[in-house]
Design a protein around this motif. Sequence first.
Motif, PDB file in Angstrom:
ATOM      1  N   ALA A   1       0.814  -1.220   0.000  1.00 54.70           N
ATOM      2  CA  ALA A   1       0.000   0.000   0.000  1.00 54.70           C
ATOM      3  C   ALA A   1       0.851   1.275   0.000  1.00 54.70           C
TER       4      ALA A   1
ATOM      5  N   GLY B   1      -0.441  -7.599   1.497  1.00 53.59           N
ATOM      6  CA  GLY B   1       0.152  -6.463   0.806  1.00 53.59           C
ATOM      7  C   GLY B   1      -0.489  -5.124   1.133  1.00 53.59           C
TER       8      GLY B   1
ATOM      9  N   SER C   1       0.616  -3.245   3.709  1.00 54.73           N
ATOM     10  CA  SER C   1       1.563  -2.471   4.513  1.00 54.73           C
ATOM     11  C   SER C   1       1.672  -1.049   3.988  1.00 54.73           C
ATOM     12  N   LEU C   2       1.665  -0.100   4.895  1.00 55.15           N
ATOM     13  CA  LEU C   2       1.820   1.305   4.515  1.00 55.15           C
ATOM     14  C   LEU C   2       3.276   1.738   4.632  1.00 55.15           C
TER      15      LEU C   2
ATOM     16  N   VAL D   1       1.484 -15.855   1.853  1.00 50.64           N
ATOM     17  CA  VAL D   1       0.771 -16.886   2.615  1.00 50.64           C
ATOM     18  C   VAL D   1      -0.752 -16.771   2.449  1.00 50.64           C
TER      19      VAL D   1
ATOM     20  N   ALA E   1      -3.901  -9.571   6.473  1.00 47.48           N
ATOM     21  CA  ALA E   1      -3.814 -10.934   6.997  1.00 47.48           C
ATOM     22  C   ALA E   1      -3.218 -10.930   8.403  1.00 47.48           C
TER      23      ALA E   1
ATOM     24  N   GLY F   1       0.527 -10.502   8.391  1.00 46.45           N
ATOM     25  CA  GLY F   1       1.009  -9.122   8.340  1.00 46.45           C
ATOM     26  C   GLY F   1       0.794  -8.421   9.669  1.00 46.45           C
ATOM     27  N   ASN F   2      -0.334  -8.694  10.317  1.00 50.21           N
ATOM     28  CA  ASN F   2      -0.613  -8.097  11.628  1.00 50.21           C
ATOM     29  C   ASN F   2       0.472  -8.483  12.637  1.00 50.21           C
TER      30      ASN F   2
ATOM     31  N   GLY G   1      11.427 -14.845  10.531  1.00 51.75           N
ATOM     32  CA  GLY G   1      10.892 -16.126  10.100  1.00 51.75           C
ATOM     33  C   GLY G   1       9.580 -15.894   9.382  1.00 51.75           C
TER      34      GLY G   1
ATOM     35  N   PHE H   1      -9.203   7.828   5.220  1.00 46.93           N
ATOM     36  CA  PHE H   1      -8.052   7.633   4.339  1.00 46.93           C
ATOM     37  C   PHE H   1      -8.500   7.697   2.874  1.00 46.93           C
TER      38      PHE H   1
ATOM     39  N   HIS I   1      -5.575   8.009  16.456  1.00 49.84           N
ATOM     40  CA  HIS I   1      -6.016   7.396  17.710  1.00 49.84           C
ATOM     41  C   HIS I   1      -5.531   8.289  18.851  1.00 49.84           C
TER      42      HIS I   1
ATOM     43  N   GLU J   1       2.131   1.860  14.724  1.00 53.05           N
ATOM     44  CA  GLU J   1       1.488   0.601  14.338  1.00 53.05           C
ATOM     45  C   GLU J   1       1.768   0.149  12.906  1.00 53.05           C
TER      46      GLU J   1
END
Lengths: 479, 366
Positions: free
Chosen positions: A44, A84, A86-87, A102, A151, A154-155, A214, A336, A380, A424
């Motif tokens: 992203a 995919g 991720s910022l 994955v 996913a 990714g989290n 990993g 956003f 936040h 985050e």
Amino acid sequence: MEMPRPNSMILSHRAQIVAQLRAALPEGCVIDDPMETRVYECDALSAYRCAPLAVVLPRSTQEVAAALRICHRLGVPVVPRGSGTSLAGGAMPSADCVVLGVARMNAVLHTDYENRYIHVQAGRTNLSVSGAVEAQGFFYAPDPSSQLACAIAGNIAMNSGGAHCLKYGVTTNNLLGVTMVMMDGTITTLGGPWGDGFGLDLLGVVCGSEGQLGVVTEAWLRILPKPEGARPVLVAFGSSEVAGACVADIIRAGILPVAIEFMDRPCIRATEAFANAGYPDCEALLIIEVEGSPAEIDEQLARIRAIAARHDPILFTEAADEAQAKRIWLGRKSAFGAMGQLGDYMCLDGTIPVSQLSYVLRRIGELSVEYGLDVGNVFHAGDGNMHPLILYNANKDGDLAKCEALGAEILKLCVQVGGCLSGEHGIGLEKRDLMPVQFTPADLEAQMRVKDVFDPHWLLNPAKVFPLAASAARRGQAA
Amino acid sequence: MISPRSEAELAEAVASATGPLLPKGGGTRMIGDVAGEVLDISGLSGVNLYEPAALTLVVQAGTPLAQINSLLAGERQRLGFEPPDFRALLGRDGVSTIGGIAAANASGPRRVQSGAARDAMLGIRCVDGQGVAISSGGRVMKNVTGYDLVKLMAGSFGTLAVLSEVSLKVQSIPEAEVTLVLDGLDDRAGLIALRRALGSPYDVSGAARAGGRSYIRLEGMAGSVAYRAGRLRALFDATLAEGAQSAAIWADIRDVSPLHGRAGDIWRLSVLPSDAAEIVATLLADSGGDGQRDVVYDWGGGLVWLTLPAGLDGNLRKALQGRGAAIKLRGAGAAPFARQSDQVSALSSALKAQFDPFGRFAQGVF
Ligand SMILES: Cc1cc2nc3c(=O)[nH]c(=O)nc-3n(C[C@H](O)[C@H](O)[C@H](O)COP(=O)(O)OP(=O)(O)OC[C@H]3O[C@@H](n4cnc5c(N)ncnc54)[C@H](O)[C@@H]3O)c2cc1C
């Protein structure tokens, strides 16, 4: 953004690498057609793109291990990928890497309501984890705004948060264990459904390690009973300072809402034009959500109303029903996207001590004028995790560079007031070279020594997180 | 004994050491009998920052817990993870320090709701085995900048580095607290009740069982606590303990008071709550122990404290059957770490070698 020069030896052996992967994995798991690998050229943070050498999409932990063993043997870098989103460019490939996605591993392996956990494959999307336990009255608490797409893998890699983490914590606080494949193909389990294993907290280190230690293939996650109900209020203020002071007073009073979200005028205007959530045109607004039975909600909101009243709000609207609650959240959730309508944007993610809120917002305003780029703020507020959105024009020469420079300025400001570069989203590619603003060389060295242990040859997502110069020797490159 | 007064002096002391060191906070949580020159951290004491409105506290590692507790209480705040005091349990004296608590990841009953010490730790500063000062995390609530070495240090019992500073998230003391007391149930039924309560939407902040009674704690605003207590009493036959009476129950659970003075080894088990009753029953049958006096269940049954006669280590391992982890806190061969899988123990040893290459801190524990 500078990337290491791709390894020409690897590029020239592309065919052999792909053939070996194909031989080890079932039909359809290896992609090398340039038309198709292009799909994986960015995450992203789409300003930066580079198609990988190949993509593998395994269906099991064993297949992940098989792919990694080959890459390990051939010295090919691997970039793990979830959805995919991720910022930070965490999942951005290099030309000489294999992307290991994955996404096909998305099964629920086991749910245990008595002991309150769920065991899933790591490619499962965040929202569908909650979806799997919803009917029994449970949910998975960390709720990134991207939860429909992102996913669990990714989290875990980013230690992602969400709007409700003020009360429930972020990923690391809700993660009980993982199955992980190391770069050499070894499969290992860290933690487990019972949590405490009385050893070094390796799980805690893996969470937030941005795919560098990993490849996570399975996870045990804490699930929680759903609260009886929730209700948001919308509170509008004449200035950001006052809104910030109101947040501090609520926290000081010992009230713990599940969420306190903040939007400033540029963001409110963009959001209204885009989503029409019915927000007033004001300098700053807060969305505060509390949970419980109707009576408990009333009890908390009465106190919040009294505190807010001391700050002369322009408006204090309690959601009267489900539809109005949805509308209040609609604006925040589309913020956003709404900013995206105005042009290209870069989303920052620094955290500051909440006591510094008004000062930081004022400074961001000044910097925005200085650089001539608009900045909207939506974030936040309860935990000080800012999301300044810098608007720029990708087609205008020099605008991206200017935007990056302003972004760096703002993040340095966050660190200066006692905060950090990322709350985050992670460091990835984007903030890699700013790490020395927050850390000494010794701090970074300690982190890199951890990677040395898990991935001695620095093949997993190697060009991320650490400044290139700092990791050069380990990556086998001259600095 | 070396007694540094600052982090710089601490770093200097470690860097110039020629043999093993024995970092010592208040001396209440030291692991086993390790030889070495005592490195007394109590000189690193004091509050560096306390912002009640940001729920943030930054303290030097040698600061006594009692001092922190009274500072926080002055602002109607507390450490949410309820650090236990094991002095009576383990027959030690000394003063609990925050560094020792962090290094032990020592967490009490509220872990089921608010998390463990590691979850409240926002940042650390420490000195590694080469005498290099390192920082990780910070003082803000959300932080994913770089690897989370805070978690690595939490619960590492000083094997990797000596902590010099800890940043913590604190919480407000709620205005009301009550405990539901469930009597007359056997362990199996008593633990089922705890699991039901934890699976309810009533935000339980403690779920324990000792002396034949199950305890369920609720905290929060007065109206809310009364409401939730009412809902839970509709599910269970329970009496209520309120205020100080409730607090006393949880102080006892936290410090494992029911086992104070009991003979034998003291074990701590981490298991699935639904396995706890059966595992304990098997062990009590082996040991001839008294279920009401030799066992404390906390965290809904996920944490079990147990006294066993010496020499039953094999029985314990057999009863567990790989369904959890166990450590012995008191008795021959007591150690803070459980046996790990080969991979995990190889990774742990390799990390130890990176952070403490000369073996200045406790050795041979992984
Ligand atoms: C609109 C939008 C809103 C967002 N809102 C939030 C928010 O509220 N809170 C928040 O925290 N984030 C947010 N994000 C950021 C992003 O969604 C999170 O970082 C998310 O966790 C990424 O998940 P992913 O599956 O898409 O991972 P990817 O983007 O695929 O990868 C992210 C990182 O994880 C690594 N990784 C992926 N899979 C694995 C694996 N199996 N093993 C090891 N490492 C792996 C990658 O190498 C990469 O470094 C948002 C993003 C967008 C686009």
